[in-house]
Design an enzyme around this catalytic site. Structure first.
Site, PDB file in Angstrom:
ATOM      1  N   LYS A 177       0.725  -1.400  -0.053  1.00  0.00           N
ATOM      2  CA  LYS A 177      -0.178  -0.048  -0.175  1.00  0.00           C
ATOM      3  C   LYS A 177       0.809   1.461   0.015  1.00  0.00           C
ATOM      4  CE  LYS A 177      -2.098   2.796   3.190  1.00  0.00           C
ATOM      5  NZ  LYS A 177      -1.270   3.757   2.315  1.00  0.00           N
ATOM      6  N   GLU A 252       9.747   0.795  10.378  1.00  0.00           N
ATOM      7  CA  GLU A 252      10.387   2.073  10.387  1.00  0.00           C
ATOM      8  C   GLU A 252      10.075   3.192  10.268  1.00  0.00           C
ATOM      9  OE1 GLU A 252      14.126   1.108   9.372  1.00  0.00           O
ATOM     10  OE2 GLU A 252      13.992  -1.089   9.083  1.00  0.00           O
ATOM     11  N   CYS A 286      13.682  10.964   6.646  1.00  0.00           N
ATOM     12  CA  CYS A 286      13.937  10.217   7.994  1.00  0.00           C
ATOM     13  C   CYS A 286      14.896  10.253   8.800  1.00  0.00           C
ATOM     14  CB  CYS A 286      13.666   8.605   7.788  1.00  0.00           C
ATOM     15  SG  CYS A 286      14.626   7.302   7.223  1.00  0.00           S
ATOM     16  N   GLU A 387       9.524  15.010  15.618  1.00  0.00           N
ATOM     17  CA  GLU A 387      10.803  15.230  14.376  1.00  0.00           C
ATOM     18  C   GLU A 387       9.450  16.215  13.440  1.00  0.00           C
ATOM     19  OE1 GLU A 387       8.878  12.332  11.591  1.00  0.00           O
ATOM     20  OE2 GLU A 387      10.794  12.252  10.362  1.00  0.00           O
TER      21      GLU A 387
HETATM   22  P1  NAD Z   1       2.508   8.390   7.937  1.00  0.00           P
HETATM   23  O1  NAD Z   1       2.911   7.147   9.276  1.00  0.00           O
HETATM   24  O2  NAD Z   1       1.830   9.194   8.080  1.00  0.00           O
HETATM   25  O3  NAD Z   1       1.913   7.440   6.740  1.00  0.00           O
HETATM   26  C1  NAD Z   1       2.851   6.172   6.352  1.00  0.00           C
HETATM   27  C2  NAD Z   1       2.333   5.115   5.219  1.00  0.00           C
HETATM   28  O4  NAD Z   1       0.959   4.490   7.011  1.00  0.00           O
HETATM   29  C3  NAD Z   1       0.877   5.848   4.829  1.00  0.00           C
HETATM   30  O5  NAD Z   1       1.115   4.799   3.604  1.00  0.00           O
HETATM   31  C4  NAD Z   1      -0.354   6.001   5.491  1.00  0.00           C
HETATM   32  O6  NAD Z   1      -1.226   5.472   4.538  1.00  0.00           O
HETATM   33  C5  NAD Z   1      -0.640   4.465   6.090  1.00  0.00           C
HETATM   34  N1  NAD Z   1      -1.293   4.740   7.575  1.00  0.00           N
HETATM   35  C6  NAD Z   1      -1.348   6.345   7.960  1.00  0.00           C
HETATM   36  N2  NAD Z   1      -2.110   5.846   9.388  1.00  0.00           N
HETATM   37  C7  NAD Z   1      -2.542   4.068   9.444  1.00  0.00           C
HETATM   38  C8  NAD Z   1      -3.381   2.996  10.389  1.00  0.00           C
HETATM   39  N3  NAD Z   1      -4.205   3.352  10.820  1.00  0.00           N
HETATM   40  N4  NAD Z   1      -3.354   2.231   9.878  1.00  0.00           N
HETATM   41  C9  NAD Z   1      -2.337   1.475   8.806  1.00  0.00           C
HETATM   42  N5  NAD Z   1      -1.302   2.749   7.729  1.00  0.00           N
HETATM   43  C10 NAD Z   1      -2.047   3.614   8.141  1.00  0.00           C
HETATM   44  O7  NAD Z   1       3.699   9.119   7.681  1.00  0.00           O
HETATM   45  P2  NAD Z   1       4.109   9.877   5.887  1.00  0.00           P
HETATM   46  O8  NAD Z   1       3.799  11.456   6.177  1.00  0.00           O
HETATM   47  O9  NAD Z   1       3.762   9.090   4.694  1.00  0.00           O
HETATM   48  O10 NAD Z   1       5.696  10.083   6.045  1.00  0.00           O
HETATM   49  C11 NAD Z   1       6.369  10.569   6.988  1.00  0.00           C
HETATM   50  C12 NAD Z   1       7.328   9.743   8.400  1.00  0.00           C
HETATM   51  O11 NAD Z   1       7.705   8.848   7.638  1.00  0.00           O
HETATM   52  C13 NAD Z   1       8.205  10.827   8.650  1.00  0.00           C
HETATM   53  O12 NAD Z   1       8.138  10.313  10.324  1.00  0.00           O
HETATM   54  C14 NAD Z   1       9.492   9.461   8.542  1.00  0.00           C
HETATM   55  O13 NAD Z   1      10.888   9.655   9.896  1.00  0.00           O
HETATM   56  C15 NAD Z   1       9.292   8.526   8.232  1.00  0.00           C
HETATM   57  N6  NAD Z   1      10.320   7.739   7.960  1.00  0.00           N
HETATM   58  C16 NAD Z   1      10.838   6.493   8.281  1.00  0.00           C
HETATM   59  C17 NAD Z   1      12.028   5.988   7.763  1.00  0.00           C
HETATM   60  C18 NAD Z   1      12.567   4.962   7.675  1.00  0.00           C
HETATM   61  O14 NAD Z   1      13.195   4.555   6.776  1.00  0.00           O
HETATM   62  N7  NAD Z   1      12.619   4.592   9.539  1.00  0.00           N
HETATM   63  C19 NAD Z   1      11.879   6.291   5.884  1.00  0.00           C
HETATM   64  C20 NAD Z   1      11.213   7.917   5.376  1.00  0.00           C
HETATM   65  C21 NAD Z   1      10.206   8.081   6.146  1.00  0.00           C
END
Ligand code: NAD
Length: 499
Positions: A177, A252, A286, A387
């Site tokens: 997804k 992650e 991230c 963050e």
């Molecule tokens: P997010 O957590 O809002 O969303 C990530 C994914 O989770 C999306 O596909 C979203 O639709 C899904 N999601 C949201 N709510 C959900 C739920 N209740 N159940 C299941 N899935 C759900 O993150 P974002 O805003 O898309 O991305 C930014 C974040 O990602 C930052 O915190 C960043 O640090 C992190 N990030 C981490 C890494 C890593 O490797 N550690 C890499 C890239 C980004």
């Protein structure tokens, strides 16, 4: 405008709920593409397809070499279509064209690396506990099953590659997804996967919203493992949901990485590296170098050098090669970052540059925030602890290596860290004490698909990349084979079994 359907069981299909959504170009708000939005029933269909494919053995039953060939081909096709993918990534995610070019290359490279890590069910003899005449012991590595992969918007194609590559290499089948904000290149990837003729149901890709499609995937009893990349808040929620049936999870999550500059650093390269570490992709990484810790002896001069140079970064249309700083992903993210800037101002920290929205009329439709540097920041303040995920750098001073380590570790995150010094032994001693999954010495952002990547503390659980990363998609089984021990010599002979 391109239109994308869901990719389920090698078919491109509309959503059962009929929902569609347009993605918006973060630079000017114009629509980029229309995509079908998956609902719970679509998730059911995709999981059924992946479950059927896994249980039938059409993927796990292939030799590692045959699976590797498919995975390698995905990377090759990405390279063939690179120009189109780069263009789409810029429009859909606001990536600068320089970053998008790198991302597409690295996505292709990831598939190539994971193809070389492909492995089937395999066994390792445990020579230390095996003994002729007593027992043979071995450990089997078996694919975990159906993987639900959930990814964020900041590196859309690369994140898809980092999930699909190891899962397929391990012999799993996948329901992926992508983020609802950036589904375009993931759906192009679906097209590529379809073209290379991967067996039906092995890969299914369906964009949808987190609370509906995401949660349905996490809760689905047909899914064996969830591989998630995204925010720590959503990671926690996923872990709770997955706990209902003790699903395997790798998470992650977010970061607030400390970048330590010692007084003996090569200042010129440390300035460049700190700007790159912090402002690459407008700070939406991230493992960005968001907390700069500088030794007191060089603090003022280092900060002056950094600010002078950072002010020369060009903000603008991400499609232009001269642009260094593009827009943030969404109006929501822009408002969130501006909120943190307001919080830093309220706390009274010195602002060395930036500090708000961009006034230029050319950029008024985009989600821009000026690259911002706060000085003399208290490490316990909100802008130093949370963050922000935008172009906001917080700078603090330290007077000893001990203090630098203490400040660096004083956050709930532990994704990455860095140390700049000409004395590599001293930097390595500091690296050993940093609670972070990756530490760069005189570098930043260099990740490698062969080296483990992941977080300490609330930055995540598990590791991506390399053999370790592939094993996150496997179950481990111990098999003990008796080697002819006589009845009277069995360990249990004198316990409960009647003689
Ligand atoms: P997010 O957590 O809002 O969303 C990530 C994914 O989770 C999306 O596909 C979203 O639709 C899904 N999601 C949201 N709510 C959900 C739920 N209740 N159940 C299941 N899935 C759900 O993150 P974002 O805003 O898309 O991305 C930014 C974040 O990602 C930052 O915190 C960043 O640090 C992190 N990030 C981490 C890494 C890593 O490797 N550690 C890499 C890239 C980004």
């Amino acid at each position: 405008m391109r239109e994308y359907k869901l990719y389920i069981h090698v078919q491109f299909v509309g959503s059962k709920g009929g929902g569609t959504e347009d993605t918006r170009n973060p630079f000017d708000g114009s629509p980029v593409a229309r995509f079908a939005v998956a609902n719970r029933e679509d998730v059911d269909s995709a999981v059924a397809a992946a479950r059927g494919a896994f249980d039938s053995g059409i993927w796990t039953g292939l030799s590692a070499a045959d699976r590797a060939a498919y995975i390698k081909k995905i990377g090759e096709k990405i390279n063939e279509k690179a120009n189109d993918l780069i263009n789409l990534e810029v429009l859909d995610s606001g990536s600068t064209i320089k970053k998008a070019t790198e991302d597409i290359f690295l996505s292709a490279r990831a598939f190539s690396v994971f193809s070389r890590l492909a492995t089937g069910e395999n066994e390792r003899e445990m020579a230390d506990i095996s003994k002729p005449g007593f027992a043979k012991n071995y450990v089997r590595y078996e694919p975990a099953g159906v993987v639900g992969a959930i990814i964020p918007w900041n590196f859309p194609l690369k994140m898809a590659a980092w999930k699909l590559g190891p899962a397929l290499a391990a012999g799993c089948t996948v329901v992926l997804k992508p983020s609802e904000l950036t589904p375009v290149t993931a759906m192009e990837l679906a097209q590529i996967i379809d073209e290379i003729g991967i067996p039906a149901g092995v890969v299914n890709i369906l964009p949808g919203y987190g609370p509906e499609a995401g949660e349905a995937l996490v809760r689905h009893p047909g899914v064996d493992k969830i591989a998630f990349t995204g925010s720590t808040a959503v990671g926690k929620k996923i872990m709770q949901l997955a706990a209902e049936d003790l699903k395997r999870v790798t998470l992650e999550c977010g970061g607030k990485s400390a970048n330590i500059v010692l007084e003996d650093a090569d200042l010129e390269i440390a300035v460049d590296g700190s700007i790159y570490g912090m402002f690459y992709h407008s700070g939406q990484c991230c493992e960005a170098a968001t907390r700069l810790l500088v030794h007191e002896n060089i603090y003022e001069s280092f900060v002056a050098m950094l600010v002078e140079k950072a002010k020369r970064m060009k903000m603008g249309n991400p499609m232009e090669r001269s642009t260094d700083i593009g827009p943030l992903i969404s109006k929501k993210q822009q408002a969130r970052v501006l909120g943190y800037i307001a919080s830093g101002k309220k706390d009274g920290f010195r602002i060395a540059m930036g500090g708000g929205e961009v006034q230029s009329p050319d950029l008024s439709n985009g989600n821009f925030v000026k690259p911002t540097v706060f000085l003399d920041v208290d490490n316990r303040s909100r802008i130093a602890q949370e963050e922000i995920f935008g172009p906001v750098l917080v700078v603090s001073k330290f007077s000893s290596d001990e203090q630098a380590v203490a400040l660096a570790n004083d956050v709930v995150y532990g994704l990455a860290a860095g140390v700049w010094s000409r004395d590599v032994d001293r930097a390595r001693k500091i690296a050993e004490r940093l609670k972070a999954g990756t530490v760069w010495i005189n570098e930043w952002h260099l990740l490698n698909e062969r080296a483990p990547f992941g977080g300490y503390k609330q930055s995540g659980i598990g590791r991506e990349f390399g053999r370790i990363g592939v094993e996150e998609y496997m179950e481990i089984k111990h098999v003990h084979v008796d080697d002819g021990v006589p009845r009277q010599k069995r360990a249990w002979y004198d316990t409960v079994v009647p003689k």
